[in-house]
Design an enzyme around this catalytic site. Structure first.
Site, PDB file in Angstrom:
ATOM      1  N   ARG A 109      65.958 -63.080 -22.798  1.00  0.00           N
ATOM      2  CA  ARG A 109      64.895 -62.677 -23.724  1.00  0.00           C
ATOM      3  C   ARG A 109      64.447 -61.251 -23.417  1.00  0.00           C
ATOM      4  NH1 ARG A 109      63.978 -68.140 -23.314  1.00  0.00           N
ATOM      5  NH2 ARG A 109      64.384 -69.180 -25.315  1.00  0.00           N
ATOM      6  N   ASP A 272      70.021 -77.607 -24.745  1.00  0.00           N
ATOM      7  CA  ASP A 272      68.641 -77.872 -25.143  1.00  0.00           C
ATOM      8  C   ASP A 272      68.341 -77.338 -26.536  1.00  0.00           C
ATOM      9  OD1 ASP A 272      69.031 -75.282 -23.936  1.00  0.00           O
ATOM     10  OD2 ASP A 272      66.873 -74.963 -24.106  1.00  0.00           O
ATOM     11  N   GLU A 273      67.345 -77.919 -27.174  1.00  0.00           N
ATOM     12  CA  GLU A 273      66.719 -77.407 -28.400  1.00  0.00           C
ATOM     13  C   GLU A 273      67.753 -77.002 -29.452  1.00  0.00           C
ATOM     14  OE1 GLU A 273      62.448 -75.735 -26.854  1.00  0.00           O
ATOM     15  OE2 GLU A 273      64.138 -74.345 -26.696  1.00  0.00           O
ATOM     16  N   TRP A 321      63.247 -81.138 -18.018  1.00  0.00           N
ATOM     17  CA  TRP A 321      62.251 -80.127 -18.372  1.00  0.00           C
ATOM     18  C   TRP A 321      61.203 -80.626 -19.350  1.00  0.00           C
ATOM     19  CZ3 TRP A 321      61.077 -77.847 -23.115  1.00  0.00           C
ATOM     20  CH2 TRP A 321      61.934 -78.132 -24.189  1.00  0.00           C
ATOM     21  N   TYR A 346      56.408 -74.517 -15.277  1.00  0.00           N
ATOM     22  CA  TYR A 346      56.770 -73.366 -16.108  1.00  0.00           C
ATOM     23  C   TYR A 346      55.779 -72.249 -15.787  1.00  0.00           C
ATOM     24  CZ  TYR A 346      60.426 -75.315 -19.098  1.00  0.00           C
ATOM     25  OH  TYR A 346      61.605 -75.822 -19.571  1.00  0.00           O
ATOM     26  N   ASP A 348      55.703 -69.167 -16.729  1.00  0.00           N
ATOM     27  CA  ASP A 348      55.306 -68.274 -17.810  1.00  0.00           C
ATOM     28  C   ASP A 348      54.093 -68.812 -18.555  1.00  0.00           C
ATOM     29  OD1 ASP A 348      57.522 -70.150 -18.400  1.00  0.00           O
ATOM     30  OD2 ASP A 348      57.129 -69.607 -20.484  1.00  0.00           O
ATOM     31  N   TRP A 396      60.506 -68.187 -18.005  1.00  0.00           N
ATOM     32  CA  TRP A 396      61.022 -67.755 -19.300  1.00  0.00           C
ATOM     33  C   TRP A 396      60.301 -66.473 -19.677  1.00  0.00           C
ATOM     34  CZ3 TRP A 396      65.239 -70.339 -20.295  1.00  0.00           C
ATOM     35  CH2 TRP A 396      65.372 -71.652 -19.837  1.00  0.00           C
ATOM     36  N   THR A 397      61.041 -65.500 -20.227  1.00  0.00           N
ATOM     37  CA  THR A 397      60.486 -64.141 -20.275  1.00  0.00           C
ATOM     38  C   THR A 397      60.182 -63.629 -21.673  1.00  0.00           C
ATOM     39  OG1 THR A 397      62.702 -63.151 -20.265  1.00  0.00           O
ATOM     40  CG2 THR A 397      61.646 -63.531 -18.126  1.00  0.00           C
ATOM     41  N   GLU A 398      59.984 -64.515 -22.675  1.00  0.00           N
ATOM     42  CA  GLU A 398      59.599 -64.016 -23.997  1.00  0.00           C
ATOM     43  C   GLU A 398      58.418 -63.053 -23.903  1.00  0.00           C
ATOM     44  OE1 GLU A 398      60.155 -67.211 -23.274  1.00  0.00           O
ATOM     45  OE2 GLU A 398      60.891 -68.350 -24.999  1.00  0.00           O
TER      46      GLU A 398
END
Length: 472
Positions: A109, A272-273, A321, A346, A348, A396-398
Site C-alpha cells: 500500500r 483473503d477478501e 485474522w 492490528y 494500524d 497494514w500501511t494504507e
C-alpha cells in the site's frame, strides 16, 4: 542502580547475586545442548559474563539482554557513553514461549525503501521477534521484480495518486506513489535478517487483492482488452484473478522466482477478501499451495481458506485474522495456526478515542490492550494448543505513508506484543509493565531513533488534523 526486575521483560527466571559487574568485561559463550535453540542462561559476575545457549539464536538473544542491562546508550549507533556501565550480578534463565513471534509489514500500500526495511528488521531483532511477514503485493502496488514479467513493476509498482484518509468520496492527493525491490534488494534483506535470526516470510496475495497485477497483465483478470489502473483507493477492490490454467501457470512462475530468493520454509499466498469468491478461486490458491509443497515449502494463508469445501494444501498454515474462532477451527482440524486477530493485534488501528489520534481507523486498541492479549484462545482444548505456533502483529500501511507513521503505529505497542509472545502468560501486570516501559524501555527507543507514540498522546507533528478515518 535498577536490578533485573526493572530492566528485563516478565517473567524471566532471575537469581540475583551480590556485587556489581563493571562493563566492559570478558563475555564467554558456550553451547548447552540441554537448552532449546532460542534459550539461554546468562551468568553475570564481577569478573565477567558467561552465556550458555542452546544455539546461535539463543546466544543472540542473550546479547540483546545484555544491551538492555547496559542501559539506553547501548542501543545507539555509535558509542557516546563515557565511563563504565554497571550491571547487576546474577543469573538470567530465559526462553521464548512461542516459536512464531512475528510482525507483518505491508509494503504494497505504501512502499518502504530497502533501508527502511533493514531498519525495521533491527527493531524486530532488538525485541526478540523472529518473523518478518513481508506483504509484497496488493491492489495498490506490486513490489517484487519478476524478470519474466517486467510489466509487474513497470506498471504495477506505481499508482497515480492515493486516497486521502478513509472515506467514501473521490478525494485523492494527486501524488504518484511507487517503488519496488530488485531480486538483489530482497536477497540482501533476507541475508541481513538471517544474521539477526529473523525469518522473512514473503507474501504474494492471490486471488484477491490483485488489481496491480491485473493492471500490468489484464488477461489475469479474464479480459485481455481491459485497461484497469493500479488502484488509488483503500479497501477491497473488485479486481480478482481469473482462475484459469494460464493464471495458474503465471503464478507458478512468480512463486518459483520467489522461492529462488527467499529460503523461508513458509511462503504467504493470501486468500483473503475475495469479492464473489468461488470454489474455482479456492482451487487456484490450493494449486499454488501444492506447488509450494512439491518444492519443500509450506503455504501460509489467511483464514478464508477454511471457507472452502476443498481440502487445504498439505502443511498449510492458517493466519487467523478475522477473530479467534477461525484459529480454533483450524487447530481442531489439525492445522497449525498463527494468531493475528484484527480485534487485538492490528497495530494500524487507532490507539485512543480522542480527536487527536491521526487517521483513526479500526478498533480501539491501547498499549494496555495489546499487553493483555493472550495468543492461545480460551476455547481451544488442551490437545490442540500445541498447533498454535505463535502470534503476529500486523502493520497494514494504507494510512502509514512514511517511516515516521510506521514508528508511531508500531511503538510502543509492538514492545508490549513482543513481551506477550516471548514470555509465559502469568504473571502479566499492566501497571508494572507500563512503569518499566516508561522508565527504561522508552529511553531505549529514543536511543534507537524510534518516533513512537508518547504514552500521554501524540505530539503535534504526529497528528493529522482534518484527515478522515473510519473507526469501528
Amino acid at each position: 542502580m535498577p536490578g533485573f526486575d526493572a530492566l528485563l521483560p516478565r517473567p524471566v527466571r532471575v537469581t540475583p547475586a551480590d556485587g556489581d559487574c563493571v562493563w566492559p568485561v570478558p563475555v564467554r559463550f558456550a553451547t548447552d545442548p540441554e537448552l532449546g535453540t532460542e534459550a539461554y542462561r546468562l551468568e553475570i559476575t564481577p569478573g565477567g559474563v558467561s552465556v550458555h545457549a542452546g544455539g546461535r539464536p539463543g546466544a543472540f538473544y542473550a546479547e540483546q539482554t545484555l544491551r538492555q542491562l547496559r542501559g539506553p546508550h547501548a542501543f545507539r549507533a555509535a558509542a557516546i557513553h563515557s565511563g563504565p556501565s554497571i550491571l547487576p550480578c546474577g543469573t538470567v534463565e530465559d526462553a521464548p514461549r512461542f516459536g512464531w513471534r512475528g510482525c507483518l509489514l505491508d509494503v504494497a500500500r505504501n512502499f518502504r525503501t530497502k533501508a527502511e526495511v533493514l531498519r525495521f528488521v533491527d527493531l524486530l531483532a532488538a525485541h526478540k521477534l523472529n518473523v518478518l511477514h513481508l506483504h509484497l503485493t496488493d491492489d495498490q502496488g506490486w513490489r517484487l521484480e519478476v524478470p519474466e514479467f517486467p510489466r509487474l513493476t513497470e506498471v504495477g509498482a506505481w499508482r497515480r495518486g492515493s486516497m486521502v484518509g478513509r472515506h467514501d468520496g473521490p478525494e485523492r492527493d494527486g501524488r504518484p506513489h511507487g517503488g519496488f525491490y530488485t531480486g538483489d534488494d530482497l536477497s540482501e534483506i533476507v541475508a541481513y535478517a538471517s544474521e539477526r535470526f529473523v525469518t522473512v516470510v514473503p507474501e504474494v496475495d492471490i486471488p484477491g487483492h490483485s488489481r496491480a497485477a491485473i493492471a500490468a497483465y489484464p488477461a489475469l483478470g479474464g479480459d485481455p482488452a481491459a485497461r484497469p489502473e493500479v488502484w488509488t483507493s483503500w479497501g477491497v477492490s473488485e479486481g480478482v484473478l481469473d482462475p484459469s490454467e494460464s493464471t495458474v501457470d503465471f503464478y507458478r512462475t512468480v512463486f518459483g522466482h520467489l522461492l529462488d530468493i527467499f529460503p523461508s520454509p513458509v511462503i504467504g499466498i493470501g486468500g483473503d477478501e475475495v469479492p464473489g469468491v468461488t470454489e474455482e478461486h479456492h482451487g487456484l490458491t490450493r494449486r499454488i499451495a501444492e506447488f509450494l509443497c512439491e518444492r519443500g515449502r509450506r503455504a501460509y494463508g489467511w483464514d478464508e481458506l477454511l471457507d472452502s469445501a476443498l481440502p487445504l494444501g498439505e502443511g498449510t498454515i492458517i493466519g487467523s485474522w478475522r477473530g479467534e474462532s477461525a484459529g480454533i477451527e483450524a487447530a481442531l482440524a489439525g492445522h497449525e495456526v498463527v494468531m493475528c486477530p484484527e480485534q487485538y493485534v492490528y497495530l494500524d488501528h487507532r490507539q485512543a478515542a480522542g480527536p487527536g489520534e491521526p487517521i483513526p481507523v479500526g478498533y480501539l486498541r491501547t498499549l494496555e490492550d495489546v499487553y493483555r492479549y493472550e495468543p492461545v484462545p480460551q476455547g481451544l482444548p488442551a490437545e490442540a494448543r500445541p498447533r498454535v505456533l505463535g502470534a503476529q502483529a500486523q502493520l497494514w500501511t494504507e494510512h502509514l505513508d512514511s517511516v515516521r507513521r510506521v514508528d508511531y503505529a508500531a511503538f510502543p505497542r509492538l514492545a508490549a506484543f513482543a513481551e506477550v509472545v516471548w514470555s509465559e502468560r502469568e504473571p502479566r501486570e499492566v501497571a508494572e509493565f507500563v512503569h518499566r516501559l516508561r522508565e527504561h524501555h522508552l529511553p531505549r527507543l529514543d536511543a534507537l531513533g524510534v518516533e513512537y507514540r508518547p504514552l500521554d498522546g501524540p505530539l503535534p507533528w504526529q497528528t493529522r488534523p482534518g484527515v478522515p478515518g473510519r473507526p469501528r
